[in-house]
Motif scaffolding. Structure first.
Motif, PDB file in Angstrom:
ATOM      1  N   PHE A 194       0.892  -1.158  -0.125  1.00 53.49           N
ATOM      2  CA  PHE A 194      -0.225  -0.160  -0.195  1.00 53.49           C
ATOM      3  C   PHE A 194       0.743   1.141  -0.036  1.00 53.49           C
ATOM      4  O   PHE A 194       0.619   2.202  -0.635  1.00 53.49           O
ATOM      5  N   ASP A 195       1.930   1.369   0.756  1.00 52.50           N
ATOM      6  CA  ASP A 195       3.091   2.396   0.784  1.00 52.50           C
ATOM      7  C   ASP A 195       3.314   2.647  -0.833  1.00 52.50           C
ATOM      8  O   ASP A 195       3.561   3.697  -1.088  1.00 52.50           O
ATOM      9  N   ARG A 196       3.721   1.525  -1.273  1.00 57.37           N
ATOM     10  CA  ARG A 196       4.203   1.691  -2.750  1.00 57.37           C
ATOM     11  C   ARG A 196       3.020   2.264  -3.868  1.00 57.37           C
ATOM     12  O   ARG A 196       3.437   3.077  -4.572  1.00 57.37           O
ATOM     13  N   ILE A 197       1.752   1.775  -3.355  1.00 56.55           N
ATOM     14  CA  ILE A 197       0.690   2.329  -4.242  1.00 56.55           C
ATOM     15  C   ILE A 197       0.661   3.804  -3.994  1.00 56.55           C
ATOM     16  O   ILE A 197       0.391   4.746  -5.003  1.00 56.55           O
ATOM     17  N   THR A 198       0.883   4.401  -2.588  1.00 59.35           N
ATOM     18  CA  THR A 198       0.625   5.816  -2.573  1.00 59.35           C
ATOM     19  C   THR A 198       1.530   6.662  -3.203  1.00 59.35           C
ATOM     20  O   THR A 198       1.514   7.977  -3.605  1.00 59.35           O
ATOM     21  N   VAL A 199       2.889   6.231  -3.951  1.00 60.96           N
ATOM     22  CA  VAL A 199       3.735   6.930  -4.647  1.00 60.96           C
ATOM     23  C   VAL A 199       3.447   6.544  -6.150  1.00 60.96           C
ATOM     24  O   VAL A 199       4.326   7.330  -7.009  1.00 60.96           O
ATOM     25  N   LEU A 235     -10.206   7.334 -12.408  1.00 58.02           N
ATOM     26  CA  LEU A 235     -10.412   6.645 -11.351  1.00 58.02           C
ATOM     27  C   LEU A 235      -9.884   5.027 -11.772  1.00 58.02           C
ATOM     28  O   LEU A 235      -9.232   4.409 -10.815  1.00 58.02           O
ATOM     29  N   ASN A 236     -10.267   4.327 -13.125  1.00 63.89           N
ATOM     30  CA  ASN A 236      -9.868   3.229 -13.159  1.00 63.89           C
ATOM     31  C   ASN A 236      -8.354   3.071 -13.282  1.00 63.89           C
ATOM     32  O   ASN A 236      -7.870   1.987 -12.817  1.00 63.89           O
ATOM     33  N   ALA A 237      -7.666   4.175 -13.794  1.00 65.39           N
ATOM     34  CA  ALA A 237      -6.528   4.064 -13.704  1.00 65.39           C
ATOM     35  C   ALA A 237      -5.536   3.970 -12.541  1.00 65.39           C
ATOM     36  O   ALA A 237      -4.630   3.218 -12.137  1.00 65.39           O
ATOM     37  N   ALA A 238      -6.180   4.784 -11.525  1.00 64.54           N
ATOM     38  CA  ALA A 238      -5.749   4.614 -10.116  1.00 64.54           C
ATOM     39  C   ALA A 238      -5.597   3.300  -9.493  1.00 64.54           C
ATOM     40  O   ALA A 238      -4.876   3.197  -8.472  1.00 64.54           O
ATOM     41  N   TYR A 239      -6.604   2.501  -9.897  1.00 62.54           N
ATOM     42  CA  TYR A 239      -6.711   1.169  -9.133  1.00 62.54           C
ATOM     43  C   TYR A 239      -6.308   0.102 -10.256  1.00 62.54           C
ATOM     44  O   TYR A 239      -6.433  -0.926  -9.993  1.00 62.54           O
ATOM     45  N   ASN A 240      -5.714   0.404 -11.310  1.00 64.53           N
ATOM     46  CA  ASN A 240      -5.080  -0.342 -12.262  1.00 64.53           C
ATOM     47  C   ASN A 240      -3.895   0.000 -12.763  1.00 64.53           C
ATOM     48  O   ASN A 240      -3.687   0.369 -13.815  1.00 64.53           O
ATOM     49  N   ASP A 241      -2.605   0.225 -12.112  1.00 65.75           N
ATOM     50  CA  ASP A 241      -1.678   0.972 -12.363  1.00 65.75           C
ATOM     51  C   ASP A 241      -0.823   0.083 -13.278  1.00 65.75           C
ATOM     52  O   ASP A 241      -0.964  -1.222 -13.183  1.00 65.75           O
ATOM     53  N   SER A 242       0.137   0.689 -14.088  1.00 66.33           N
ATOM     54  CA  SER A 242       0.686  -0.099 -15.023  1.00 66.33           C
ATOM     55  C   SER A 242       1.850  -1.037 -14.691  1.00 66.33           C
ATOM     56  O   SER A 242       2.210  -1.899 -15.028  1.00 66.33           O
ATOM     57  N   GLU A 243       2.526  -0.686 -13.279  1.00 68.71           N
ATOM     58  CA  GLU A 243       3.333  -1.559 -12.851  1.00 68.71           C
ATOM     59  C   GLU A 243       2.616  -2.892 -12.014  1.00 68.71           C
ATOM     60  O   GLU A 243       3.598  -3.723 -11.630  1.00 68.71           O
ATOM     61  N   GLY A 244       1.389  -2.775 -11.814  1.00 66.37           N
ATOM     62  CA  GLY A 244       0.963  -4.032 -11.543  1.00 66.37           C
ATOM     63  C   GLY A 244       1.080  -4.187  -9.733  1.00 66.37           C
ATOM     64  O   GLY A 244       0.932  -5.452  -9.231  1.00 66.37           O
ATOM     65  N   ILE A 245       1.310  -2.917  -9.110  1.00 67.72           N
ATOM     66  CA  ILE A 245       1.452  -2.982  -7.564  1.00 67.72           C
ATOM     67  C   ILE A 245       0.068  -3.249  -7.102  1.00 67.72           C
ATOM     68  O   ILE A 245      -0.201  -3.946  -6.120  1.00 67.72           O
ATOM     69  N   THR A 246      -0.852  -2.494  -7.694  1.00 70.62           N
ATOM     70  CA  THR A 246      -2.444  -2.749  -6.985  1.00 70.62           C
ATOM     71  C   THR A 246      -2.822  -4.125  -7.030  1.00 70.62           C
ATOM     72  O   THR A 246      -3.495  -4.638  -6.305  1.00 70.62           O
ATOM     73  N   ALA A 247      -2.696  -4.708  -8.121  1.00 69.89           N
ATOM     74  CA  ALA A 247      -2.610  -6.122  -8.543  1.00 69.89           C
ATOM     75  C   ALA A 247      -2.194  -7.228  -7.474  1.00 69.89           C
ATOM     76  O   ALA A 247      -2.704  -7.933  -6.873  1.00 69.89           O
TER      77      ALA A 247
END
Ligand code: AVI
Length: 320
Positions: A49-54, A203-215
């Motif tokens: 989650f910390d990585r998501i925030t950046v 919104l969709n991009a914020a929860y589907n990041d290209s690095e796959g961290i959210t996944a």
């Protein structure tokens, strides 16, 4: 008092009795299947989650920080100094630091479920702020906030940043706001971060990041559940899904089963069909007016709202 320890007190409140394993089993037995988002946060989940925030796509944390920095003096002027500053779910107390010097609270009261986090954060704060008193509480605030009677008197300020309120179901959000209203007491206020409804692509991009961290964050819930409930989920057999649901005005996160499979959870077996989803999180996106209506019903009077430049996120000040 070189280390500030005399300005730090600590109490631990009894844990709520609802047991994680029965909650996990109930969620997996329901239709559609679900798991509570609180199970995201084991130590790996917290660091993901910390990585998501950046992440570039995840604007929430950055927008809120911009608001605190940009409107620090406005916020401080609206609140005045000497308040008893209470933060449910304080974590590492990073956000409150942006406001501490301006707010000069009479005391800071972090409530956090993980004892090591609240203690480490509190020790750092009393060292860095030689004027600050901290009353740290180890507690699960979702079970209600019974604050110790020994807290100093004074006008209270509840601080609930990060749009964590967005992860509450509407009925739970109302209940929690009523509880915060009670804790505020006469003359108290709530300073809360609320993410706003906006362009669906953002919104969709914020929860589907290209690095796959959210996944990874989403799938890690299964690793945590494996440990908590002695289960054997294979996270490779589940796919991350996140999308905006405009009817409910929320981002939904799910884990979609890639095949028909049978998962053991303790002594039970859970069947999943290919394409079946486990619902893991909702993140509600409010309008300012919509949130204020909910807050009014909980007894609050909206006073001021601050926005980031894009108007994507809000920090709202509400009086009890
Ligand atoms: C903690 N909470 C506000 C985050 C959110 O945006 O709803 C959790 C999160 N889920 C996926 N990414 C971030």
């Amino acid at each position: 008092d070189g280390e500030g320890e005399s300005r730090l007190s600590f109490v631990r409140q009894p844990r709520s009795s609802v047991n994680a394993v029965s909650e996990i089993l109930a969620g997996l037995a329901s239709q559609p299947k679900s798991l509570s988002p609180k199970f995201f946060y084991d130590s790996l989940g917290a660091s993901l989650f910390d990585r998501i925030t950046v992440l570039p796509e995840y604007y929430l944390t950055r927008s809120e920080r911009d608001i605190f920095k940009r409107y620090e003096s406005h916020i401080a002027a609206a609140l005045g100094t000497g308040r008893i500053l209470i933060e449910p779910g304080s974590g590492s107390s990073e956000k409150v630091e942006l406001l501490l010097n301006a707010l000069r609270p009479g005391a800071y009261v972090p409530l956090e479920i993980t004892e090591s986090h609240v203690l480490e954060a509190s020790r750092n704060l009393v060292k860095r702020y030689p004027w600050l008193t901290v009353h740290a509480i180890c507690a699960d605030y979702t079970g209600g906030m019974d604050l110790p009677a020994s807290l100093p008197p004074g006008q209270r300020l509840l601080f609930f940043p990060g749009s964590t309120i967005g992860n509450f179901e509407p009925a739970d959000a109302s209940r929690f706001l009523r509880e915060m209203h009670r804790v505020c007491g006469d003359g108290g206020s709530l300073l809360i971060g609320v993410d706003l409804r906006k362009d669906e692509a953002v919104l969709n991009a914020a929860y589907n990041d290209s690095e796959g961290i959210t996944a990874r964050f989403n799938r890690n819930i299964l690793t945590h559940v494996n440990r908590l409930a002695d289960a054997d989920f294979d996270i490779e057999q589940f796919q991350h899904m996140a999308f905006f649901n405009p009817i409910e005005s929320r981002i939904e996160m799910h884990l979609e089963s890639l095949k028909d499979q049978c998962v053991r959870v303790g002594a039970r077996e859970v069947q999943l069909e290919a394409g079946e989803r486990i619902h893991t999180e909702n993140s509600y996106k409010y309008t300012v007016e919509g949130f204020q209506d909910v807050a009014r019903l909980a007894g609050f009077t909206p006073r001021e709202t601050w926005y980031d430049e894009a108007g994507w996120f809000s920090v709202q000040l509400l009086d009890a």
